[in-house]
Design a protein around this motif. Structure first.
Motif, PDB file in Angstrom:
ATOM      1  N   GLY A   5      -1.370  33.929  21.832  1.00 19.10           N
ATOM      2  CA  GLY A   5      -0.991  35.308  22.171  1.00 19.10           C
ATOM      3  C   GLY A   5       0.264  35.362  23.027  1.00 19.10           C
ATOM      4  N   GLN A   7       3.484  38.108  24.013  1.00 19.28           N
ATOM      5  CA  GLN A   7       4.084  39.448  23.886  1.00 19.28           C
ATOM      6  C   GLN A   7       5.341  39.527  24.779  1.00 19.28           C
ATOM      7  N   ASP A   9       8.174  42.211  26.363  1.00 19.36           N
ATOM      8  CA  ASP A   9       8.594  43.604  26.664  1.00 19.36           C
ATOM      9  C   ASP A   9      10.051  43.547  27.153  1.00 19.36           C
ATOM     10  N   TYR A  16       4.505  38.464  28.247  1.00 20.34           N
ATOM     11  CA  TYR A  16       3.047  38.355  28.475  1.00 20.34           C
ATOM     12  C   TYR A  16       2.520  37.168  27.664  1.00 20.34           C
TER      13      TYR A  16
END
Length: 402
Positions: A5, A7, A9, A16
């Motif tokens: 996982g 992420q 931004d 993340y």
């Protein structure tokens, strides 16, 4: 490392990471060296930043190497082109090149141009022959053309022109000097102690009123009672009666008796005077019947201060005329009905007139009889004394009336 996982931004500059598993022993050993979880997290973040920066630096280094390779290639190509151009220049302009050979063929010791110059300008060349034809052998023709002693040559004409100009200038200077000398001579004849004639008259009048309350005023540059007229050079104002005597100075000829009377009348009117005197420089300027001393109508007087231009001015004539004018003016000031002896006044005036006639006659003698000048001048002084004495008697007679 297993990605479970990740992420990003970008708007908030955040990454993340969730469920990422790293199985690299080097990283594990590095993080395990820190005591708590927070330090391990900070160390992990630093290691990640260092790794990213190192990767960027490696990419930059790779790009620099690429540029260096390209620049080296370009430099090699440029050097090859320079070498080629240098070879071409040497082939054309070098010591053994095409251009050097052309110069040797045309300008060298055995060249075509050198031969042409030799043919044209050598001692027996075309140019030397042409100069001999035009100027003569050894320049005889040009020497003759520039010889100022040979009539018709340019230098001869120039010499004549310069000589004419010099002669003309010399003549003008001589004429100017002669004119100045003549003018100076005339000026000397018409002056007393270097003054102009008007200045001479003014000096004499100033001496006459010196130590008195009478006044002398120069009026020759101002318009008087008559429109646009300046006639009447001086006005003598008598302090005792306030009367005015106008004096007009003349140093030119051509005056008839009628013109003298008209000039006197105009001067008296223009300066609102009670009596008028016209003073001529020379008796030769006026008619003989007027002479040195001549009165018109008991109100106008004409006098001359010398006989001719060669004679010196005699101030005594103007002194007598001034006294005479004073007497006439004061005589006119007294009312005709007052109690005074007119016969005594007339007798005294007659005696003064007789003395003046003697003065004029003797003054003429001084022009032609220079050897007896001292005796004559002495008699003139006696006559002047007599005149002053008689005038004093006249004033005394008049003052008894006042």
């Amino acid at each position: 490392m297993t990605d479970k996982g990740l992420q990003i931004d970008a708007d908030n500059d955040c990454v993340y990471v969730d469920g990422i598993e790293i199985t690299d022993s080097i990283i594990v050993d590095y993080l395990e060296s820190f005591d708590d979880v927070e330090e391990q997290s900070n160390a992990f973040a630093r290691a990640l930043r260092v790794g990213v920066a190192t990767m960027d630096l490696a990419e930059t280094s790779r790009q620099e190497q690429f540029v260096e390779r390209k620049f080296s290639t370009m430099q090699r190509d440029l050097q090859e082109e320079i070498d080629r151009i240098e070879e071409d220049v040497n082939a054309k302009f070098g010591e053994d090149g095409h251009v050097a050979q052309v110069f040797r063929d045309h300008l060298g010791q055995d060249g075509n141009l050198n031969q042409h110059i030799e043919d044209a300008f050598s001692e027996d060349g075309i140019f030397a022959k042409r100069l001999d034809d035009e100027l003569g052998e050894d320049g005889e023709r040009i020497q003759d053309a520039l010889d100022p002693s040979i009539e018709g040559t340019p230098t001869y004409r120039l010499q004549q022109t310069l000589q004419d100009e010099i002669r003309s200038l010399r003549d003008k200077l001589e004429e100017q000097a002669a004119a100045e000398e003549a003018e100076d001579e005339i000026r000397q004849k018409t002056t007393l102690k270097g003054d102009d004639f008007e200045d001479t008259v003014e000096n004499i009048l100033s001496d006459l009123v010196y130590n008195t309350q009478d006044e002398v005023e120069y009026t020759g540059d101002s318009i008087g009672e008559i429109a646009n007229r300046k006639v009447g050079d001086f006005v003598v104002t008598l302090a005792s009666t306030g009367q005015r005597i106008v004096v007009e100075a003349k140093s030119d000829s051509g005056y008839s008796q009628r013109k003298i009377k008209e000039e006197l009348s105009a001067a008296v009117e223009n300066r609102d005077a009670d009596y008028g005197i016209i003073v001529f420089e020379c008796e030769s300027y006026i008619p003989d019947k007027v002479g040195y001393f001549h009165e018109f109508d008991s109100e106008r007087l004409s006098i001359a201060l010398c006989e001719t231009e060669e004679d010196e001015i005699e101030p005594g004539f103007l002194r007598i005329a001034h006294n005479w004018a004073q007497t006439r003016a004061v005589q006119g000031y007294v009312d005709s009905g007052t109690a005074f002896d007119p016969e005594a006044v007339q007798n005294a005036v007659g005696e003064v007139s007789t003395s003046i006639d003697r003065f004029s006659t003797i003054r003429k003698k001084t022009t032609s009889i220079r050897n007896t000048a001292n005796d004559i001048d002495s008699e003139l002084e006696d006559i002047e004394g007599e005149v002053k004495s008689k005038l004093t008697d006249i004033r005394t007679e008049i003052s008894t009336v006042e």
